[in-house]
Design a protein around this motif. Structure first.
Motif, PDB file in Angstrom:
ATOM      1  N   GLN A 135     -35.082  -5.682   7.920  1.00  0.00           N
ATOM      2  CA  GLN A 135     -33.721  -6.112   7.594  1.00  0.00           C
ATOM      3  C   GLN A 135     -33.642  -7.596   7.218  1.00  0.00           C
ATOM      4  N   LYS A 136     -34.353  -8.436   7.945  1.00  0.00           N
ATOM      5  CA  LYS A 136     -34.258  -9.884   7.713  1.00  0.00           C
ATOM      6  C   LYS A 136     -34.918 -10.309   6.407  1.00  0.00           C
ATOM      7  N   LEU A 137     -36.092  -9.719   6.101  1.00  0.00           N
ATOM      8  CA  LEU A 137     -36.823 -10.165   4.920  1.00  0.00           C
ATOM      9  C   LEU A 137     -36.040  -9.908   3.643  1.00  0.00           C
ATOM     10  N   GLN A 138     -35.428  -8.730   3.518  1.00  0.00           N
ATOM     11  CA  GLN A 138     -34.688  -8.427   2.288  1.00  0.00           C
ATOM     12  C   GLN A 138     -33.470  -9.325   2.116  1.00  0.00           C
ATOM     13  N   ARG A 139     -32.859  -9.752   3.232  1.00  0.00           N
ATOM     14  CA  ARG A 139     -31.722 -10.657   3.150  1.00  0.00           C
ATOM     15  C   ARG A 139     -32.149 -12.067   2.756  1.00  0.00           C
ATOM     16  N   LEU A 140     -33.405 -12.378   3.023  1.00  0.00           N
ATOM     17  CA  LEU A 140     -33.912 -13.715   2.727  1.00  0.00           C
ATOM     18  C   LEU A 140     -34.434 -13.844   1.300  1.00  0.00           C
ATOM     19  N   ILE A 141     -35.169 -12.834   0.822  1.00  0.00           N
ATOM     20  CA  ILE A 141     -35.812 -12.958  -0.494  1.00  0.00           C
ATOM     21  C   ILE A 141     -35.387 -11.873  -1.479  1.00  0.00           C
ATOM     22  N   GLY A 142     -34.497 -10.955  -1.069  1.00  0.00           N
ATOM     23  CA  GLY A 142     -34.064  -9.879  -1.944  1.00  0.00           C
ATOM     24  C   GLY A 142     -34.785  -8.578  -1.635  1.00  0.00           C
ATOM     25  N   ALA A 143     -34.104  -7.476  -1.883  1.00  0.00           N
ATOM     26  CA  ALA A 143     -34.640  -6.165  -1.498  1.00  0.00           C
ATOM     27  C   ALA A 143     -35.901  -5.801  -2.267  1.00  0.00           C
ATOM     28  N   GLY A 144     -35.946  -6.097  -3.560  1.00  0.00           N
ATOM     29  CA  GLY A 144     -37.101  -5.709  -4.365  1.00  0.00           C
ATOM     30  C   GLY A 144     -38.381  -6.370  -3.892  1.00  0.00           C
ATOM     31  N   ARG A 145     -38.320  -7.683  -3.678  1.00  0.00           N
ATOM     32  CA  ARG A 145     -39.502  -8.403  -3.208  1.00  0.00           C
ATOM     33  C   ARG A 145     -39.892  -7.958  -1.802  1.00  0.00           C
ATOM     34  N   ALA A 146     -38.896  -7.730  -0.952  1.00  0.00           N
ATOM     35  CA  ALA A 146     -39.181  -7.291   0.414  1.00  0.00           C
ATOM     36  C   ALA A 146     -39.861  -5.930   0.405  1.00  0.00           C
ATOM     37  N   LYS A 147     -39.395  -5.032  -0.446  1.00  0.00           N
ATOM     38  CA  LYS A 147     -40.017  -3.707  -0.537  1.00  0.00           C
ATOM     39  C   LYS A 147     -41.469  -3.821  -1.012  1.00  0.00           C
ATOM     40  N   TRP A 148     -41.718  -4.689  -1.967  1.00  0.00           N
ATOM     41  CA  TRP A 148     -43.074  -4.875  -2.474  1.00  0.00           C
ATOM     42  C   TRP A 148     -44.002  -5.382  -1.368  1.00  0.00           C
ATOM     43  N   ILE A 149     -43.549  -6.379  -0.612  1.00  0.00           N
ATOM     44  CA  ILE A 149     -44.363  -6.922   0.482  1.00  0.00           C
ATOM     45  C   ILE A 149     -44.670  -5.855   1.520  1.00  0.00           C
ATOM     46  N   SER A 150     -43.654  -5.099   1.926  1.00  0.00           N
ATOM     47  CA  SER A 150     -43.817  -4.174   3.051  1.00  0.00           C
ATOM     48  C   SER A 150     -44.414  -2.827   2.643  1.00  0.00           C
ATOM     49  N   LEU A 151     -43.957  -2.261   1.555  1.00  0.00           N
ATOM     50  CA  LEU A 151     -44.426  -0.926   1.167  1.00  0.00           C
ATOM     51  C   LEU A 151     -45.828  -0.956   0.576  1.00  0.00           C
TER      52      LEU A 151
END
Length: 282
Positions: free
Chosen positions: A165-181
């Protein structure tokens, strides 16, 4: 806080209070101290973190006259924190629930209650659970060696300290999904470009720079620093309309207090009229 100062150098978490240059303000430095394990955390580490952060939260929340102006979280050795020690990890069921008995064992719960800024001095690897500890900080300082990675998906683990939840709010959902998925490694320069890091330190240690930042914070009203952090954190959990409403509520309460006190406006007038004061260069 005296008991916390008694932690020894062989503890898995170190704690010290550093007096800043004004002779009064204090920065609390919390250091993960398992360098041989890249500061992976186990039950002992999370227990000590809970103890330390609970005391800091209590001090910052209940005593606005406290000299505490900042908390700095870092790691000893080559890494900030490489996540959980899989040979003795904290119980994931306990860490995933909001039940009262379990929350008391969750260091993020207590970090969220600390009213002064938390600076994460992040060098080397910052992986998975370590990534989540970093995201519980308000400001992140990195070095050229800093690397972020989320391995939850790689090892069939679920996040429970807020990364999803925190990462996507910080850098955007697309980038957060790329990092995590994809479980990709994000180097320091990219983390800075994406807004995950506040800055990269090149000519000194991340801890030295964090203490410098604590000095800068200490130059301001410690009362307003705490209250301003509060409105940012609370408003960040709301939509814009309700966030603005919360800002007005807290602002009204503050001004009712300072108008009666009278000192705040007089100090501001004196600052404006002082032709010899230091001025920032933009």
């Amino acid at each position: 806080m005296a008991a916390m100062n008694a932690l020894k150098d062989n503890e898995v978490v170190l704690y010290e209070r550093v007096t800043l240059s004004d002779g009064e303000s204090v920065a609390a430095i919390v250091t993960l101290n398992r360098p041989e394990s890249l500061n992976c955390f186990n039950e002992e580490v999370t227990s000590l973190l809970c103890k330390i952060f609970a005391e800091l939260a209590k001090e910052s929340r209940l005593d606005e006259s406290s000299p505490l102006v900042c908390v700095i979280l870092t790691g000893k050795g080559k890494a900030f924190c490489a996540g959980a020690d899989l040979s003795n990890p904290p119980n994931p069921i306990t860490q995933s629930t909001d039940l009262f008995y379990a929350v008391k064992r969750n260091p993020i719960h207590y970090m969220d209650q600390i009213m002064v800024p938390i600076i994460g001095a992040v060098h080397g690897y910052c992986i998975t659970g370590g990534f989540e500890l970093a995201l519980a900080c308000d400001i992140l300082i990195g070095s050229s060696s800093t690397k972020f990675k989320d391995t939850h998906c790689k090892f069939n683990l679920a996040p429970c300290w807020g990364l999803s939840q925190k990462l996507q709010r910080l850098i955007g959902a697309g980038r957060a999904k790329w990092i995590s998925l994809a479980a990709v490694t994000i180097p320091a320069e990219k983390a800075l470009h994406w807004g995950l890091l506040t800055e990269i330190v090149r000519d000194k240690s991340v801890l030295e720079r964090s203490i410098e930042m604590a000095e800068t914070i200490a130059n301001n009203s410690t009362t307003m620093v705490r209250r301003y952090k509060r409105v940012i954190v609370e408003g960040g959990k709301m939509d814009l309309h309700h966030g603005l409403q919360r800002e007005r509520e807290l602002g009204l309460a503050h001004y009712i207090e300072v108008v009666q006190d009278g000192n705040t406006f007089e100090a501001a007038k004196g600052f404006i009229k002082d032709d010899n004061r230091a001025r920032s260069r933009l």
